[in-house]
Design a protein around this motif. Sequence first.
Motif, PDB file in Angstrom:
ATOM      1  N   ALA A 175      35.935  56.997  45.522  1.00  0.00           N
ATOM      2  CA  ALA A 175      36.267  56.748  44.004  1.00  0.00           C
ATOM      3  C   ALA A 175      36.311  55.344  44.035  1.00  0.00           C
ATOM      4  N   ARG A 176      37.171  54.730  45.004  1.00  0.00           N
ATOM      5  CA  ARG A 176      37.635  53.310  44.784  1.00  0.00           C
ATOM      6  C   ARG A 176      36.341  52.634  45.147  1.00  0.00           C
ATOM      7  N   TYR A 177      35.373  52.918  45.787  1.00  0.00           N
ATOM      8  CA  TYR A 177      34.214  52.142  46.297  1.00  0.00           C
ATOM      9  C   TYR A 177      33.395  52.033  44.989  1.00  0.00           C
ATOM     10  N   VAL A 178      33.111  53.089  44.208  1.00  0.00           N
ATOM     11  CA  VAL A 178      32.458  53.255  42.854  1.00  0.00           C
ATOM     12  C   VAL A 178      33.195  52.435  41.864  1.00  0.00           C
ATOM     13  N   LEU A 179      34.494  52.454  41.766  1.00  0.00           N
ATOM     14  CA  LEU A 179      34.989  51.728  40.582  1.00  0.00           C
ATOM     15  C   LEU A 179      34.977  50.157  40.827  1.00  0.00           C
ATOM     16  N   ARG A 180      34.884  49.764  42.122  1.00  0.00           N
ATOM     17  CA  ARG A 180      34.952  48.532  42.334  1.00  0.00           C
ATOM     18  C   ARG A 180      33.469  47.785  42.195  1.00  0.00           C
ATOM     19  N   LYS A 181      32.634  48.797  42.584  1.00  0.00           N
ATOM     20  CA  LYS A 181      31.169  48.341  42.292  1.00  0.00           C
ATOM     21  C   LYS A 181      30.986  48.350  40.597  1.00  0.00           C
ATOM     22  N   LEU A 182      31.407  49.388  39.968  1.00  0.00           N
ATOM     23  CA  LEU A 182      31.412  49.175  38.510  1.00  0.00           C
ATOM     24  C   LEU A 182      32.200  47.945  37.824  1.00  0.00           C
ATOM     25  N   ILE A 183      33.141  47.538  38.353  1.00  0.00           N
ATOM     26  CA  ILE A 183      33.667  46.241  38.034  1.00  0.00           C
ATOM     27  C   ILE A 183      32.973  45.037  38.405  1.00  0.00           C
ATOM     28  N   ASP A 184      32.274  45.112  39.597  1.00  0.00           N
ATOM     29  CA  ASP A 184      31.429  43.666  39.951  1.00  0.00           C
ATOM     30  C   ASP A 184      30.250  43.671  39.340  1.00  0.00           C
ATOM     31  N   GLU A 185      29.667  45.022  39.132  1.00  0.00           N
ATOM     32  CA  GLU A 185      28.173  44.818  38.454  1.00  0.00           C
ATOM     33  C   GLU A 185      28.102  44.765  37.008  1.00  0.00           C
ATOM     34  N   HIS A 186      29.214  45.391  36.308  1.00  0.00           N
ATOM     35  CA  HIS A 186      29.307  45.522  34.840  1.00  0.00           C
ATOM     36  C   HIS A 186      30.696  45.054  34.304  1.00  0.00           C
ATOM     37  N   PRO A 187      31.062  43.889  34.744  1.00  0.00           N
ATOM     38  CA  PRO A 187      32.372  43.408  34.571  1.00  0.00           C
ATOM     39  C   PRO A 187      32.889  43.380  32.870  1.00  0.00           C
ATOM     40  N   SER A 188      31.978  43.078  32.019  1.00  0.00           N
ATOM     41  CA  SER A 188      32.235  43.052  30.611  1.00  0.00           C
ATOM     42  C   SER A 188      32.287  44.124  29.827  1.00  0.00           C
ATOM     43  N   THR A 189      32.040  45.215  30.409  1.00  0.00           N
ATOM     44  CA  THR A 189      32.223  46.423  29.810  1.00  0.00           C
ATOM     45  C   THR A 189      33.422  47.213  29.584  1.00  0.00           C
ATOM     46  N   GLU A 190      33.589  48.145  28.551  1.00  0.00           N
ATOM     47  CA  GLU A 190      34.848  48.815  28.383  1.00  0.00           C
ATOM     48  C   GLU A 190      35.106  49.828  29.656  1.00  0.00           C
ATOM     49  N   GLU A 191      33.989  50.097  30.381  1.00  0.00           N
ATOM     50  CA  GLU A 191      34.145  51.087  31.346  1.00  0.00           C
ATOM     51  C   GLU A 191      34.809  50.144  32.584  1.00  0.00           C
ATOM     52  N   ALA A 192      34.365  48.900  32.742  1.00  0.00           N
ATOM     53  CA  ALA A 192      34.900  48.284  33.752  1.00  0.00           C
ATOM     54  C   ALA A 192      36.592  47.938  33.538  1.00  0.00           C
ATOM     55  N   ARG A 193      36.919  47.763  32.336  1.00  0.00           N
ATOM     56  CA  ARG A 193      38.411  47.605  31.837  1.00  0.00           C
ATOM     57  C   ARG A 193      39.167  48.920  32.387  1.00  0.00           C
ATOM     58  N   ARG A 194      38.632  50.196  32.039  1.00  0.00           N
ATOM     59  CA  ARG A 194      39.283  51.395  32.663  1.00  0.00           C
ATOM     60  C   ARG A 194      39.039  51.708  33.950  1.00  0.00           C
ATOM     61  N   ALA A 195      37.988  51.134  34.621  1.00  0.00           N
ATOM     62  CA  ALA A 195      37.836  51.107  35.917  1.00  0.00           C
ATOM     63  C   ALA A 195      39.028  50.397  36.854  1.00  0.00           C
ATOM     64  N   LYS A 196      39.387  49.326  36.091  1.00  0.00           N
ATOM     65  CA  LYS A 196      40.551  48.322  36.727  1.00  0.00           C
ATOM     66  C   LYS A 196      41.938  49.256  36.630  1.00  0.00           C
ATOM     67  N   GLU A 197      42.063  49.825  35.624  1.00  0.00           N
ATOM     68  CA  GLU A 197      43.232  50.574  35.292  1.00  0.00           C
ATOM     69  C   GLU A 197      43.344  51.858  36.363  1.00  0.00           C
ATOM     70  N   ARG A 198      42.273  52.336  36.691  1.00  0.00           N
ATOM     71  CA  ARG A 198      42.183  53.522  37.486  1.00  0.00           C
ATOM     72  C   ARG A 198      42.301  53.157  38.872  1.00  0.00           C
ATOM     73  N   LEU A 199      41.878  51.882  39.385  1.00  0.00           N
ATOM     74  CA  LEU A 199      42.072  51.286  40.724  1.00  0.00           C
ATOM     75  C   LEU A 199      43.677  51.234  40.952  1.00  0.00           C
ATOM     76  N   LYS A 200      44.187  50.676  39.932  1.00  0.00           N
ATOM     77  CA  LYS A 200      45.694  50.505  39.977  1.00  0.00           C
ATOM     78  C   LYS A 200      46.206  51.868  40.401  1.00  0.00           C
ATOM     79  N   ALA A 201      45.896  52.882  39.564  1.00  0.00           N
ATOM     80  CA  ALA A 201      46.590  54.182  39.736  1.00  0.00           C
ATOM     81  C   ALA A 201      46.328  54.729  40.919  1.00  0.00           C
ATOM     82  N   LEU A 202      45.038  54.653  41.857  1.00  0.00           N
ATOM     83  CA  LEU A 202      44.735  55.108  42.928  1.00  0.00           C
ATOM     84  C   LEU A 202      45.277  54.642  44.138  1.00  0.00           C
ATOM     85  N   LYS A 203      46.101  53.219  43.802  1.00  0.00           N
ATOM     86  CA  LYS A 203      46.688  52.671  44.991  1.00  0.00           C
ATOM     87  C   LYS A 203      48.021  53.294  45.423  1.00  0.00           C
TER      88      LYS A 203
END
Length: 271
Positions: free
Chosen positions: A243-271
Amino acid sequence: MNIVRNISLVVLLALSGCAMRSDLETVQRDNEELKTRIFRLEKDLGGVRTETRAGIETTLQDFEKERAGARKGLADLQASMDAMKVDLQVMAGKVDDLSLAAKKPTEEVNLLKEDLERRLSSLEERLGAVQKKVTDMETAQAKPPEPATPEALYQKGLDAYRSGNFAAARESFARFLEQHPKHELAVNAHYWSGEAYYGEKKYEQAILEFQEVIKNFPGKEKVPAAMLKQAGAFNEIGDVKSARYVLRKLIDEHPSTEEARRAKERLKALK
């Protein structure tokens, strides 16, 4: 005549005796003087010996002090060298640790990527078997009449999904993809099929459907959404690393999308 000779002899003997006494006294005086000189020489020699001994002892003491100082300096130098060796070993160990730490994230990412690919491959095989069974079952049953256009068939699946009938939605999307695999709505059909599986809590099948979007339709608008949902599915089956791997990949490959913003929030919750 004899008397005169005798007298002369007596005088000679007397004179001889006087001469011998005078010589003896002279010898005695010379002897005393010699003794006095020898005494003085011995005294002077004793003083010289004493001074020499004292000088030698002082020199030896100074030498011992210098040698002790040299030994201490050598010991201090050896201790410093030993300390430097220890410091160098510690620094070398830290350099090795830093080198390993620098390599570790890359190695972890590669291992995680390989593990994810194996999981996806396994899921694809399992989904293929399931889909084959469904296809066989559908083939054995009478098929209802299909909508007239691809768009109508796609809309039928979307309506079924929105009404909560996930199985019917997946069935419609599957027929749409079977009949129109190159249609522009194919990416959406795969995505909503993944959402339907997700709604049924069939997370492994959902992961594979989202992977179809990610792998086969790069650059499409649904890719970031598919990655976000795929990470959620991984998290649901307890595979937090993927899950973390896919979220990081999403942030790296699509940084300006709304999904990337939500991915950052989910990454914080997974730590």
